[in-house]
Every structure is written in C-alpha cells, then in structure tokens.
Design an enzyme around this catalytic site. Structure first.
Site, PDB file in Angstrom:
ATOM      1  N   SER A 111       0.844  -1.201   0.000  1.00 36.16           N
ATOM      2  CA  SER A 111       0.000   0.000   0.000  1.00 36.16           C
ATOM      3  C   SER A 111       0.876   1.246   0.000  1.00 36.16           C
ATOM      4  O   SER A 111       0.604   2.217  -0.717  1.00 36.16           O
ATOM      5  CB  SER A 111      -0.964   0.007   1.193  1.00 36.16           C
ATOM      6  OG  SER A 111      -0.255   0.084   2.397  1.00 36.16           O
ATOM      7  N   ASP A 154       6.548   2.622   6.597  1.00 29.44           N
ATOM      8  CA  ASP A 154       6.383   2.020   5.262  1.00 29.44           C
ATOM      9  C   ASP A 154       6.528   3.063   4.156  1.00 29.44           C
ATOM     10  O   ASP A 154       7.218   2.827   3.160  1.00 29.44           O
ATOM     11  CB  ASP A 154       5.006   1.340   5.142  1.00 29.44           C
ATOM     12  CG  ASP A 154       4.923   0.057   5.961  1.00 29.44           C
ATOM     13  OD1 ASP A 154       5.843  -0.206   6.750  1.00 29.44           O
ATOM     14  OD2 ASP A 154       3.918  -0.667   5.813  1.00 29.44           O
TER      15      ASP A 154
HETATM   16  C1  MEV Z   1       4.118  -1.777   9.400  1.00 32.45           C
HETATM   17  O1  MEV Z   1       4.430  -2.491   8.199  1.00 32.45           O
HETATM   18  C2  MEV Z   1       3.807  -2.669  10.510  1.00 32.45           C
HETATM   19  C3  MEV Z   1       3.375  -2.093  11.841  1.00 32.45           C
HETATM   20  O2  MEV Z   1       4.524  -1.763  12.632  1.00 32.45           O
HETATM   21  C4  MEV Z   1       2.449  -0.900  11.744  1.00 32.45           C
HETATM   22  C5  MEV Z   1       3.113   0.456  11.556  1.00 32.45           C
HETATM   23  O3  MEV Z   1       4.320   0.604  11.724  1.00 32.45           O
HETATM   24  O4  MEV Z   1       2.360   1.395  11.245  1.00 32.45           O
HETATM   25  C6  MEV Z   1       2.634  -3.217  12.541  1.00 32.45           C
END
Ligand code: MEV
Length: 326
Positions: A111, A154
């Site tokens: 995403s 991300d």
């Molecule tokens: C991100 O890919 C995974 C989590 O740490 C959520 C976040 O960092 O927003 C679980």
C-alpha cells in the site's frame, strides 16, 4: 505526442521492530528490489481513470465514488488539490495504471509503495518539483486511510530506499539511513494468509491498555534488538549468528503480543528445519510473510527448493534506490 510517465517505488521488509515502532521504539526496515509500477498516460478523454492491473478494477475519479481499494488515491488527489489548487484541472485527461509485484496484503508495504509511486507520477505530470519529502508527506496521508494510525515507516522506506532505523517521536520521526552493501542471505515466504495491519495494530493497542507494563517491557527488548542490529549495519559488521538469534527472539516476542498465528509458526518452524538460523514474521503479522536468515546463499537456496513446494518463496534482495520517475 501523448506524454507517458512511469514511476516505481520499492516494497519493504521490516527486519526488526514492527508494532513496537507504533509506540516510539526503533525499528529497522529494508527496501526490496520488487515494488509497484505506476504508468500515467495522457488520454483523449476529459476524465481521470485509475486502473489496478492486479485486481482488474477501474475508477473514473471525477464521476463516481472510489471502490474501497482506491480510497487512499482519493486522499492523495484531495491533498494535492488542496496544496496546488491551480494545477488539478490538468488531471482531467489522464489514465493511470497500477501494477504491484509483491503479493497484496502480504506485509511487504504494497500500500505504501503504491501510494508513493502514484504520488510521484501525479506530481511529475502536474509539473510540481519532485521532492522526496513532499512525496513522503502526501503518501503518509494515504497510509492513514489504509491503516488508521500507521507509524509512517512504510511510506518512508518506499520513498527513500536502502535500510533505515525509524523512530517515531512527537516532533516527527527520527531516521537514520544507509545503503545496503552486503546482501544478507534472506528468504521471504508468504504464508498465503492476508495480513490485516489495522486489526493487528488495534489488537496490540487493546492488549497494551490492559497490560501496559508487560507490553512496554516487551517493546523495550524489541527496541534494544533494533539498536543492536543498527550498530551492526553502521559498523558494516554483520554477525549472522547473532542476527539469527535476535530474529528468533523478536519472533517470540511478537508471538507473545498476539500477532503471530498458527500459519506463521508453521512457516517459521519449516524454515528453521530447512536450515534457517533465524526466522520471524515481517510487518503487521497474523498473516503475511515470514523472513528467514541463512548462514550463506547456498543454504538459503536449498531451503527455498524445499519450502517452495508448499509456499510462495522469494529471495529478498535489497534496493538502495527509493522512488524514481522516468
Ligand atoms: C508496518 O508495516 C507494521 C506495523 O509496525 C504498523 C506500523 O508501523 O504502522 C505493525
């Protein structure tokens, strides 16, 4: 001649620190050499269309409400329209194709890489000077639509590439970034079960409300693991045996906070049996992918041959380049 703009943004793995990162503990993420391709084409029609090649779904942006998977794009268009009101009219007359290489909802940051590549292509088309900070900031808004209260790790890795240590703070995230020079012998295995970031994050939040000192105690250790591993990256001194131990400990702690699953544990144990010195879930968990570390590439490849009889199995190669536009 009709203009065509192509943008690419990498997917990612979280090596250490998922979930803890939401609460301000450090996490380490690495960009992968697979990701999302966005192709923006001028069209003779006075409309803006977005097409997902993976889902075979189309959205006519100014004529209808977005299908659920396109809601993050609506947010991106709204944010761009607010920031650059004079420019958005130019969006009537384009078609945007989205194609992702990583399995969707597998915890590999699809995403975010989609939001980042989409934002970059649209900004470029509108003649807005491309700054990584601007792309990252707009893509984060889309990530909030997808995941509720994401840490931002991300979209950051999808914008900048390489390997990062990411620590959320009140004043904005603190980030250290490096290029990856030596590839770690890592396999990536998809459990076949979709991960659900929002639900997993909410589950942990509820548990932390009930048992704050327990969960923060676990996060303290996870944060310390990330710090130790970051020192290895900084000093260009990867102790694979230690890294494997730390992956196994991190996996145990993720299991303790309830984000592992029977399917994940099955894959983790199959990988350890096949010779992995460390294996853990990556990303939000409950489903999604498992990463496994081997002493060398030959061991990783022979494990891949065994595991891929039952699961989708990829070699996780790093990518130092973040988003780019052609
Ligand atoms: C991100 O890919 C995974 C989590 O740490 C959520 C976040 O960092 O927003 C679980």
């Amino acid at each position: 001649m009709r203009r065509i703009i192509r943008a690419f943004s990498p997917s990612k793995i979280i090596l250490f620190g998922e979930h803890a990162v939401v609460y301000g503990y450090p996490a380490i993420a690495m960009a992968l050499n697979l990701g999302t391709r966005v192709t923006l084409k001028e069209s003779p029609e006075r409309s803006m269309k977005i097409l997902s090649e993976n889902y075979n779904i189309e959205w006519n942006v100014f004529n209808e409400e977005p299908p659920p998977i396109f809601k993050p794009f609506k947010r991106i268009i709204d944010v761009i329209a607010k920031k650059f009101p004079k420019k958005v009219n130019a969006l009537k007359g384009i078609e945007i194709h989205i194609s992702t290489q990583a399995p969707a909802a597998s915890g590999l940051g699809t995403s975010a890489s989609t939001a980042v590549a989409f934002t970059a292509a649209v900004l470029k088309y509108l003649g807005i000077s491309l700054s990584a900070n601007l792309i990252n900031e707009i893509a984060y808004e889309a990530e909030k639509v997808s995941h509720g209260r994401p840490s931002g790790i991300d979209n950051y890795i999808a914008t900048y590439g390489g390997v990062i240590k990411f620590t959320r703070s009140e004043e904005g995230p603190r980030i250290e970034r490096l290029n990856v020079e030596n590839e770690l012998p890592l396999l990536l295995v998809y459990t076949g079960v979709e991960r659900k970031t929002k639900e997993a994050v909410e589950y942990v939040a509820e548990l932390r409300k009930k048992l704050p000192s327990f969960i923060d105690g676990i996060f303290d250790i996870i944060g310390e693991i990330s710090e130790r591993v970051w020192n290895m990256f900084k000093n260009r001194n990867m102790d694979l045996e230690m890294l494997g131990n730390l992956m196994n400990i991190n996996q145990g702690l993720l299991s303790a906070i309830g984000v592992s699953s029977e399917e994940i544990e099955k894959v983790v144990f199959a990988l350890r049996k096949a010779g992995a010195i460390g294996a853990k879930l990556t990303g939000a968990g409950i489903g999604g992918c498992v990463i496994a570390l081997f002493k060398d590439w030959s061991k990783a490849i022979s494990a891949k041959e065994r595991i891929q009889r039952d699961y989708l199995c990829l070699i996780a190669k790093p990518q130092n380049r973040g988003v780019y536009v052609e």
